[in-house]
Every structure is written in C-alpha cells, then in structure tokens.
Motif scaffolding. Structure first.
Motif, mmCIF file in Angstrom:
data_model
loop_
_atom_site.group_PDB
_atom_site.id
_atom_site.type_symbol
_atom_site.label_atom_id
_atom_site.label_comp_id
_atom_site.label_asym_id
_atom_site.label_seq_id
_atom_site.Cartn_x
_atom_site.Cartn_y
_atom_site.Cartn_z
ATOM 1 N N ALA A 21 73.711 7.184 128.724
ATOM 2 C CA ALA A 21 72.332 6.746 129.003
ATOM 3 C C ALA A 21 71.438 7.222 127.862
ATOM 4 O O ALA A 21 71.473 8.398 127.488
ATOM 5 C CB ALA A 21 71.850 7.330 130.323
ATOM 6 N N VAL A 22 70.656 6.316 127.296
ATOM 7 C CA VAL A 22 69.761 6.657 126.189
ATOM 8 C C VAL A 22 68.331 6.307 126.592
ATOM 9 O O VAL A 22 68.033 5.148 126.880
ATOM 10 C CB VAL A 22 70.134 5.896 124.897
ATOM 11 N N VAL A 23 67.476 7.312 126.625
ATOM 12 C CA VAL A 23 66.065 7.086 126.952
ATOM 13 C C VAL A 23 65.224 7.522 125.753
ATOM 14 O O VAL A 23 65.273 8.674 125.326
ATOM 15 C CB VAL A 23 65.642 7.855 128.215
ATOM 16 N N ASN A 24 64.472 6.583 125.229
ATOM 17 C CA ASN A 24 63.686 6.758 124.012
ATOM 18 C C ASN A 24 62.200 6.727 124.389
ATOM 19 O O ASN A 24 61.742 5.777 125.020
ATOM 20 C CB ASN A 24 64.039 5.617 123.056
ATOM 21 N N PHE A 25 61.462 7.776 124.004
ATOM 22 C CA PHE A 25 60.038 7.802 124.347
ATOM 23 C C PHE A 25 59.181 8.173 123.154
ATOM 24 O O PHE A 25 59.661 8.659 122.137
ATOM 25 C CB PHE A 25 59.778 8.746 125.526
ATOM 26 N N ASP A 26 57.898 7.901 123.280
ATOM 27 C CA ASP A 26 56.881 8.199 122.264
ATOM 28 C C ASP A 26 57.111 7.384 120.994
ATOM 29 O O ASP A 26 56.527 6.332 120.836
ATOM 30 C CB ASP A 26 56.835 9.704 121.973
ATOM 31 N N SER A 27 57.898 7.875 120.065
ATOM 32 C CA SER A 27 58.203 7.135 118.840
ATOM 33 C C SER A 27 59.494 6.358 119.063
ATOM 34 O O SER A 27 60.558 6.958 119.273
ATOM 35 C CB SER A 27 58.341 8.105 117.657
ATOM 36 N N LEU A 28 59.398 5.028 119.016
ATOM 37 C CA LEU A 28 60.484 4.180 119.494
ATOM 38 C C LEU A 28 61.357 3.618 118.376
ATOM 39 O O LEU A 28 60.905 3.430 117.246
ATOM 40 C CB LEU A 28 59.911 3.024 120.317
ATOM 41 N N VAL A 29 62.603 3.337 118.728
ATOM 42 C CA VAL A 29 63.528 2.674 117.812
ATOM 43 C C VAL A 29 63.379 1.165 117.961
ATOM 44 O O VAL A 29 62.843 0.668 118.952
ATOM 45 C CB VAL A 29 64.990 3.083 118.102
ATOM 46 N N ASN A 30 63.875 0.430 116.965
ATOM 47 C CA ASN A 30 63.794 -1.028 117.028
ATOM 48 C C ASN A 30 64.831 -1.623 117.975
ATOM 49 O O ASN A 30 64.567 -2.613 118.651
ATOM 50 C CB ASN A 30 63.989 -1.628 115.636
ATOM 51 N N THR A 31 66.018 -1.024 118.010
ATOM 52 C CA THR A 31 67.084 -1.600 118.824
ATOM 53 C C THR A 31 66.749 -1.546 120.314
ATOM 54 O O THR A 31 66.088 -0.607 120.783
ATOM 55 C CB THR A 31 68.425 -0.869 118.580
ATOM 56 N N ILE A 63 77.118 12.463 120.908
ATOM 57 C CA ILE A 63 78.080 11.420 121.275
ATOM 58 C C ILE A 63 79.489 11.998 121.286
ATOM 59 O O ILE A 63 80.272 11.769 122.216
ATOM 60 C CB ILE A 63 77.991 10.230 120.293
ATOM 61 N N ASP A 64 79.822 12.765 120.238
ATOM 62 C CA ASP A 64 81.149 13.379 120.139
ATOM 63 C C ASP A 64 81.411 14.339 121.307
ATOM 64 O O ASP A 64 82.549 14.480 121.769
ATOM 65 C CB ASP A 64 81.289 14.127 118.813
ATOM 66 N N ALA A 65 80.342 14.997 121.770
ATOM 67 C CA ALA A 65 80.472 15.919 122.907
ATOM 68 C C ALA A 65 80.486 15.180 124.241
ATOM 69 O O ALA A 65 80.649 15.803 125.295
ATOM 70 C CB ALA A 65 79.322 16.928 122.886
ATOM 71 N N ASN A 66 80.289 13.852 124.194
ATOM 72 C CA ASN A 66 80.282 12.997 125.393
ATOM 73 C C ASN A 66 79.275 13.480 126.436
ATOM 74 O O ASN A 66 79.583 13.599 127.623
ATOM 75 C CB ASN A 66 81.667 12.905 126.023
ATOM 76 N N VAL A 67 78.048 13.758 125.973
ATOM 77 C CA VAL A 67 76.984 14.074 126.927
ATOM 78 C C VAL A 67 76.763 12.853 127.810
ATOM 79 O O VAL A 67 77.145 11.730 127.458
ATOM 80 C CB VAL A 67 75.678 14.468 126.204
ATOM 81 N N ASP A 68 76.148 13.050 128.936
ATOM 82 C CA ASP A 68 75.909 11.931 129.860
ATOM 83 C C ASP A 68 74.662 11.132 129.505
ATOM 84 O O ASP A 68 74.570 9.943 129.796
ATOM 85 C CB ASP A 68 75.794 12.461 131.288
ATOM 86 N N ALA A 69 73.687 11.799 128.889
ATOM 87 C CA ALA A 69 72.436 11.118 128.530
ATOM 88 C C ALA A 69 71.839 11.764 127.288
ATOM 89 O O ALA A 69 72.018 12.962 127.050
ATOM 90 C CB ALA A 69 71.433 11.182 129.683
ATOM 91 N N ILE A 70 71.145 10.945 126.514
ATOM 92 C CA ILE A 70 70.426 11.428 125.345
ATOM 93 C C ILE A 70 68.976 10.987 125.464
ATOM 94 O O ILE A 70 68.684 9.808 125.671
ATOM 95 C CB ILE A 70 71.023 10.880 124.035
ATOM 96 N N VAL A 71 68.075 11.946 125.349
ATOM 97 C CA VAL A 71 66.636 11.681 125.335
ATOM 98 C C VAL A 71 66.166 11.901 123.907
ATOM 99 O O VAL A 71 66.499 12.913 123.282
ATOM 100 C CB VAL A 71 65.904 12.627 126.314
ATOM 101 N N VAL A 72 65.388 10.955 123.370
ATOM 102 C CA VAL A 72 65.081 11.028 121.942
ATOM 103 C C VAL A 72 63.681 10.519 121.620
ATOM 104 O O VAL A 72 63.224 9.525 122.184
ATOM 105 C CB VAL A 72 66.141 10.242 121.125
ATOM 106 N N ILE A 73 62.997 11.232 120.741
ATOM 107 C CA ILE A 73 61.829 10.738 120.013
ATOM 108 C C ILE A 73 62.335 10.411 118.619
ATOM 109 O O ILE A 73 62.865 11.288 117.933
ATOM 110 C CB ILE A 73 60.707 11.787 119.931
ATOM 111 N N ALA A 74 62.190 9.171 118.190
ATOM 112 C CA ALA A 74 62.814 8.735 116.941
ATOM 113 C C ALA A 74 62.033 9.185 115.712
ATOM 114 O O ALA A 74 60.820 8.981 115.629
ATOM 115 C CB ALA A 74 62.951 7.215 116.935
ATOM 116 N N GLY A 75 62.753 9.749 114.743
ATOM 117 C CA GLY A 75 62.143 10.110 113.463
ATOM 118 C C GLY A 75 61.968 8.919 112.557
ATOM 119 O O GLY A 75 61.282 8.999 111.536
ATOM 120 N N SER A 76 62.584 7.805 112.909
ATOM 121 C CA SER A 76 62.446 6.550 112.174
ATOM 122 C C SER A 76 62.686 5.413 113.147
ATOM 123 O O SER A 76 63.600 5.476 113.977
ATOM 124 C CB SER A 76 63.446 6.478 111.018
ATOM 125 N N SER A 77 61.878 4.376 113.031
ATOM 126 C CA SER A 77 62.027 3.244 113.956
ATOM 127 C C SER A 77 63.262 2.408 113.640
ATOM 128 O O SER A 77 63.732 1.638 114.474
ATOM 129 C CB SER A 77 60.777 2.355 113.902
#
Length: 356
Positions: free
Chosen positions: A136-146, A106-120
């Motif tokens: 842009a945030v794309v979450n796959f496999d292990s998902l967050v609640n938000t 976020i601090d580096a102001n990337v354009d998108a973050i792809v994430v497998i969550a270590g905690s929901s």
C-alpha cells in the motif's frame, strides 16, 4: 409414487447444487472485489502491519510536527493490534536518496509506505514498483505524477495559490508591485501553489510581479532572501508568500530594514500569526494540516484491511483572517515557537474525509 419421489429429489438436488454454485461464484466475486478495493494492496498481508515512512527531509519544523502526528497515529494503531513496526528514513532533501530508502522498504517487504515526494517525477518508477509488489502506497503533501499508488492525500495547492493571489489583488485594489515568495522549486506543493496564482495575476495586469524567489520552508533563509530583495526594490506594495515560514521571514526582514509592513499572505506558522497580530498586519493565511501524515497512515491501514479508500482524498482549506486568527493564537502554547498551529483531528474526521 417412488419414481415420482426420486424425480422430485433429483430436482431438489439439482437446484441445491445450482444454488451452491451461484453462491460460490458470488463468494469468489465478492472476495476478489474486496481484495481489489484498494489499489496496490495484494498478497497475504495481515495485521499487525509494518509501515514505512519515507521522509524527504526532517529539518523543517513542519516536517517534525508532521512526523509527530505519524508516530502518534502509529502508537494508537499499535494499541489496537493493527501496526507492529514503523520504519522511518530521512533523505535529507535528496530525491535519489529517497528512492534508495523506498527501495529498501520494498526489499524489506513492508506492508505500506507513506511518502512525501522529493520530486514529482523522479520517484515514479520506485513508487510504481512498490505498488506492483502489493505494498500500500499513500502519498501526501508533495505528490508524485504516477497514479500507481493506493491514495494521494492533499489540500488543493492550486486553490491555495489562487485564493492567496485573489486576496492580494483585493487588498491592493488591482494595482501595485508585489514580490512572490515560493517554496523549493521542483516540489509539487510549491510548484502547484505558484501555478494556481498565475491565472489570477494574468487577469489583473495592474499587479506587477517585480521579482520572486524560491527558498526552503524555513524562516532564516526566507528572511535572508527577502532582505536582499528589499535592498534591490525600494517600492513594494505586497508580498504574495506561498508558505508560512516564508511569510514570517518576510515580516522580520521588513522590520529589520525599517520598512513599513505590506499586505502579506501566508500559512498557519505560529511565528507568522503572532507577528501578524503584534504588527497589526493586513494578512491572510490558510493551513496545510500536519495531520495529513496521520491520515495517510490511517488510510494505509484501512486499505490493508480490505476497505475501499478513495484514489484522491481532498482535504478542505480553511481561511485564516482577522476574524479567525484569534482562535489559532489561543492554542499557540500547544505548539513549538517555530511550529505550525494546526487544527484538532481524530478518527471521526478521518472517516469523514475517506467517505467523500
């Protein structure tokens, strides 16, 4: 006559101005709709983009293969002039470390973050912050609640668990003692598979869960866990395994202890499929495609380009049984010995999934 012409000219001017005003309003509306088409995406974000891949851990082979599909997709998008850089982090299984990594992105102001969550739950705040910053945030496999993400991409983990449990019930004729093998506790994909199985087990009281365990999605710890359970339980009729490496570990533990193999569920782990064929197992499996990672990168770029993407992309679960296992094993040499034999993928498949 001249007055009449002036009146007509004035009328035409008013109509033209009114038309221009309407057109301008429509243009503003349509521009606003385009920028709002994908959740989170806002600000002056133009290709080529910087993508962040916030990995929870990279040790399991499934994760290594998944990262391979991500880097391959990024390479293709670089060739198309759509991606500039890929930032990769590895939290080594620690959700707090993953939060720090996402904050750095976020601090580096990337354009998108792809994430497998270590905690929901633990990642909800930092993920929401990324969304608020227009990333842009794309979450796959292990998902967050938000739901403050651009898209969530997954197979149906509840369906995964329910279908596996139904197969075990069928194989045992509704009666028998089983062991349940789960992935790590607190990981949504693991917890959801287990939750999906429970209603089926509740509806079949003749199936007794004598014990269950949680281990990493790796063969060695799964084999060790099952070995201990075999010593403690002389009678086991089936193994409801909710992960491919877990299943391979189970089969190896049975073999090492000289115990007869029992009906076992699992995933498309190469080792499990090969053991299944070699030992003549009664088996059932499905697939969590590694290319969910590539699809996530593709989805993020589509959103950044102003295209509408679904809030949730459901990827169908295939069934691997005695009638289909041969097709997977025929491609085994293309994958690591301890890897997962996943299906082919391409842009046409991704477009089809995003169009649903």
């Amino acid at each position: 006559m001249k007055n009449s012409e002036n009146s007509i000219s004035a009328l035409l001017r008013r109509r033209l101005l009114a038309g221009a005003a309407v057109a301008a309003t429509l243009l503003v509306f349509s521009t606003g709709a385009a920028s709002a088409a994908a959740n989170c995406v806002k600000g002056d974000r133009k290709a080529p983009y910087t993508i962040g891949w916030a990995n929870i851990y990279s040790v399991p082979t499934w994760m290594k293969q998944t990262e391979g599909t991500i880097t391959a997709e990024v390479d293709e998008l670089k060739k198309a002039g759509l991606v500039k850089n890929l930032m990769i982090t590895d939290a080594q299984g620690n959700a707090q470390t993953q939060i720090q990594h996402i904050q750095s992105m976020i601090d580096a102001n990337v354009d998108a973050i792809v994430v497998i969550a270590g905690s929901s739950t633990a990642l909800d705040r930092v993920i929401s912050d990324a969304c608020d910053k227009g990333i842009a945030v794309v979450n796959f496999d292990s998902l967050v609640n938000t739901d403050k993400v651009t898209a969530k991409i997954n197979t149906d983990s509840n369906e995964w668990g329910a279908t596996a449990a139904k197969w075990i019930v069928s194989q045992l004729g509704g009666k028998g003692k089983i062991i349940v093998m789960n992935g790590p506790a607190g990981i949504s994909v693991s917890d959801d598979r287990r939750k999906g199985a429970q209603p089926v087990l509740d509806a079949n009281p003749g199936i007794q869960v004598i014990t269950e365990t949680n281990t990493e999605y790796n063969v060695a710890p799964a084999q060790e866990a099952m070995t201990s359970l075999l010593f403690a339980n002389p009678e086991i009729d089936g193994v409801l395994s909710l992960g491919g490496a877990l299943s391979a570990g189970s089969v190896l533990a049975f073999e090492r202890q000289g115990r007869d193999q029992v009906p076992t569920t699992g995933e498309n782990a190469r080792q499990f499929l090969e053991l299944w064929k070699e030992k003549g197992l009664k088996g059932w499996a499905t697939m969590q495609p590694n290319w969910l990672g590539a699809l996530s990168v593709y989805t993020a770029v589509q959103a950044l380009q102003g295209k509408d993407v679904p809030a949730f992309v459901k990827v169908p679960l295939p069934v691997i049984d005695d009638s289909t296992i041969g097709g997977y094993l025929a491609r085994a040499d293309k994958f690591p010995a301890d890897g997962y034999i996943y299906s082919d993928y391409d842009k046409a498949l991704f477009d089809k999934l995003l169009a649903k």
